[in-house]
Design a protein around this motif. Structure first.
Motif, PDB file in Angstrom:
ATOM      1  N   ALA A   1       0.709  -6.456 -14.565  1.00  0.00           N
ATOM      2  CA  ALA A   1       0.152  -5.313 -13.756  1.00  0.00           C
ATOM      3  C   ALA A   1       1.431  -4.164 -14.336  1.00  0.00           C
ATOM      4  O   ALA A   1       0.936  -3.007 -14.822  1.00  0.00           O
ATOM      5  CB  ALA A   1       0.387  -5.159 -12.403  1.00  0.00           C
ATOM      6  N   THR A   2       2.676  -4.418 -14.588  1.00  0.00           N
ATOM      7  CA  THR A   2       3.673  -3.718 -15.145  1.00  0.00           C
ATOM      8  C   THR A   2       3.440  -3.319 -16.419  1.00  0.00           C
ATOM      9  O   THR A   2       3.638  -2.332 -16.954  1.00  0.00           O
ATOM     10  CB  THR A   2       5.026  -4.429 -14.854  1.00  0.00           C
ATOM     11  OG1 THR A   2       5.137  -4.738 -13.384  1.00  0.00           O
ATOM     12  CG2 THR A   2       6.101  -3.348 -15.153  1.00  0.00           C
TER      13      THR A   2
ATOM     14  N   GLN B   1       0.673  -3.277 -18.042  1.00  0.00           N
ATOM     15  CA  GLN B   1      -0.427  -2.129 -17.844  1.00  0.00           C
ATOM     16  C   GLN B   1       0.010  -0.597 -17.468  1.00  0.00           C
ATOM     17  O   GLN B   1      -0.477   0.075 -18.140  1.00  0.00           O
ATOM     18  CB  GLN B   1      -1.509  -2.865 -17.135  1.00  0.00           C
ATOM     19  CG  GLN B   1      -2.408  -3.801 -17.539  1.00  0.00           C
ATOM     20  CD  GLN B   1      -3.457  -4.405 -16.557  1.00  0.00           C
ATOM     21  OE1 GLN B   1      -3.296  -3.943 -15.363  1.00  0.00           O
ATOM     22  NE2 GLN B   1      -4.098  -5.431 -16.894  1.00  0.00           N
ATOM     23  N   GLN B   2       0.829  -0.667 -16.723  1.00  0.00           N
ATOM     24  CA  GLN B   2       1.451   0.599 -16.271  1.00  0.00           C
ATOM     25  C   GLN B   2       2.219   1.113 -17.427  1.00  0.00           C
ATOM     26  O   GLN B   2       2.184   2.455 -17.659  1.00  0.00           O
ATOM     27  CB  GLN B   2       2.411   0.500 -15.021  1.00  0.00           C
ATOM     28  CG  GLN B   2       1.766   0.125 -13.673  1.00  0.00           C
ATOM     29  CD  GLN B   2       2.880   0.332 -12.699  1.00  0.00           C
ATOM     30  OE1 GLN B   2       3.169  -0.903 -12.474  1.00  0.00           O
ATOM     31  NE2 GLN B   2       2.984   1.237 -11.823  1.00  0.00           N
TER      32      GLN B   2
ATOM     33  N   LYS C   1       0.039   2.542 -19.897  1.00  0.00           N
ATOM     34  CA  LYS C   1      -0.708   3.929 -19.591  1.00  0.00           C
ATOM     35  C   LYS C   1       0.331   4.844 -20.025  1.00  0.00           C
ATOM     36  O   LYS C   1       0.090   6.087 -20.521  1.00  0.00           O
ATOM     37  CB  LYS C   1      -0.894   3.730 -18.168  1.00  0.00           C
ATOM     38  CG  LYS C   1      -1.526   5.244 -17.526  1.00  0.00           C
ATOM     39  CD  LYS C   1      -1.814   5.079 -16.163  1.00  0.00           C
ATOM     40  CE  LYS C   1      -2.368   6.125 -15.507  1.00  0.00           C
ATOM     41  NZ  LYS C   1      -1.527   7.593 -15.695  1.00  0.00           N
ATOM     42  N   LEU C   2       1.719   4.817 -19.346  1.00  0.00           N
ATOM     43  CA  LEU C   2       2.614   5.719 -19.723  1.00  0.00           C
ATOM     44  C   LEU C   2       2.802   6.119 -21.198  1.00  0.00           C
ATOM     45  O   LEU C   2       3.076   7.469 -21.515  1.00  0.00           O
ATOM     46  CB  LEU C   2       4.000   5.566 -19.126  1.00  0.00           C
ATOM     47  CG  LEU C   2       3.881   5.083 -17.569  1.00  0.00           C
ATOM     48  CD1 LEU C   2       5.258   4.712 -17.122  1.00  0.00           C
ATOM     49  CD2 LEU C   2       3.999   6.728 -17.046  1.00  0.00           C
TER      50      LEU C   2
ATOM     51  N   LEU D   1       8.559   3.072 -13.659  1.00  0.00           N
ATOM     52  CA  LEU D   1       7.968   1.810 -13.261  1.00  0.00           C
ATOM     53  C   LEU D   1       8.730   1.228 -12.108  1.00  0.00           C
ATOM     54  O   LEU D   1       8.083   0.094 -11.743  1.00  0.00           O
ATOM     55  CB  LEU D   1       7.964   0.906 -14.495  1.00  0.00           C
ATOM     56  CG  LEU D   1       7.332   1.507 -15.704  1.00  0.00           C
ATOM     57  CD1 LEU D   1       7.763   0.395 -16.998  1.00  0.00           C
ATOM     58  CD2 LEU D   1       5.742   1.221 -15.616  1.00  0.00           C
TER      59      LEU D   1
END
Length: 340
Positions: free
Chosen positions: A230-231, A233-234, A237-238, A259
């Protein structure tokens, strides 16, 4: 041979002072005072040795049989160790205790000149051998990462070979004429400095990259309570959607804050899951964006594209682009246009 050695001594003096100035300007608080001091002392120590060699070979002065010269010899190994502990991710001992590594060098200042040559020299090189073994062991532990640092490891291997030659030369000291010994020793020191300069030109961020990987390899995992997928993926995105790579001053700490991670956690995540350092990760996204813009915006200059994706100068953009693609950006644009 002697004239060649004198020429190389001049190169060493200029290069060492240049590197010392660069180290002073580029040092960070994260390095720790011992590492920063050690890097400067190492370069000044090398300069001091070469000045002594120059005076001896020219016949202008003879300081090689002095306690000061022996002190410089004993300074080199612990200084290189002090610089390496940050590079190889092993700075754990408290800072004041680390300075005890310089104690033998201070003791040398009070030794009688009668035991300096050759026994004091041999002692200095024996101490150097011990530090060399430690550094070799630390580098060996990074063997799994060798595919990421082929050029850098070539330079480190060359430096290691030069260090071995210095040790062999030291132990053959009783068999070699004094002038020949210091001529060869001067050449080997200059060769080591040349390899450092070459590696830095080939990969300007080698210290930052190797240090980042070493810390991730040696450190205890900080990701035990983190949802890594999940991290990531974040993070994507950034970087990809929000295009944070366009910020020329983008730092690891900035992304870590976004994050909700520590810098150590983000560094470990990128190194272990993406198999690359943070700096390389950002460079790759910048270069990928630049490759698209070189094709999509044919009227834009190469420099403007480099600056728009986050590079601070044309030289940095060209070096990174060629490092990742093998060709300069202008040539890449021409090749892509000719095939489309």
């Amino acid at each position: 041979m002697q004239n060649f050695a004198i020429l190389l001594i001049g190169f060493t003096l200029f290069s060492s002072l240049l590197l010392a100035f660069t180290q002073i300007r580029g040092s960070t608080e994260q390095e720790g005072i011992f590492s920063r001091v050690s890097a400067i002392v190492l370069l000044l120590g090398i300069s001091g040795l070469q000045l002594a060699h120059l005076g001896f070979l020219n016949g202008t002065h003879d300081t090689i049989n002095s306690s000061l010269y022996l002190c410089l010899l004993f300074i080199i190994a612990p200084s290189f160790y002090g610089f390496s502990i940050v590079l190889l991710g092993s700075e754990k001992t408290k800072q004041p205790a680390q300075f005890l590594h310089y104690l033998p060098a201070l003791v040398c200042l009070f030794l009688p000149n009668t035991i300096i040559y050759p026994w004091g020299f041999l002692g200095a090189f024996l101490v150097g051998t011990g530090y060399l073994v430690w550094i070799a062991a630390r580098l060996y532990q990074l063997k799994e990462q060798r595919s990421r640092f082929k050029a850098e490891l070539f330079g480190l291997a060359a430096l290691f070979c030069i260090a071995v030659l210095v040790i062999l030369l030291a132990f053959s000291m009783p068999l070699i004429a004094e002038r020949w010994f210091f001529t060869l020793y001067s050449i080997l020191i200059a060769s080591a400095v040349f390899m450092v300069m070459l590696v830095l030109m080939m990969s300007p961020k080698v210290i930052e990259n190797v240090s980042e990987v070493a810390k991730a390899v040696y450190a205890e995992s900080t990701l035990k309570n983190i949802d890594e997928q999940a991290t990531l993926q974040q993070l994507d995105k950034l970087i990809i959607n929000d295009k944070l790579y366009e910020q020329e001053d983008l730092k690891l700490s900035t992304l870590a804050d976004l994050l909700d991670l520590t810098t150590h956690q983000l560094s470990e995540l990128v190194n272990t899951r993406l198999n690359k350092g943070f700096s390389q990760y950002i460079r790759e996204h910048r270069i990928n964006a630049a490759k698209r813009l070189l094709i999509d915006e044919p009227s834009a200059s190469v420099l403007s594209i480099g600056l728009s994706v986050g590079f601070t100068s044309q030289s940095n953009f060209y070096a990174a682009f060629k490092e990742l693609t093998g060709i300069p950006p202008g040539k890449y644009r021409r090749q892509e246009n000719s095939t489309s």
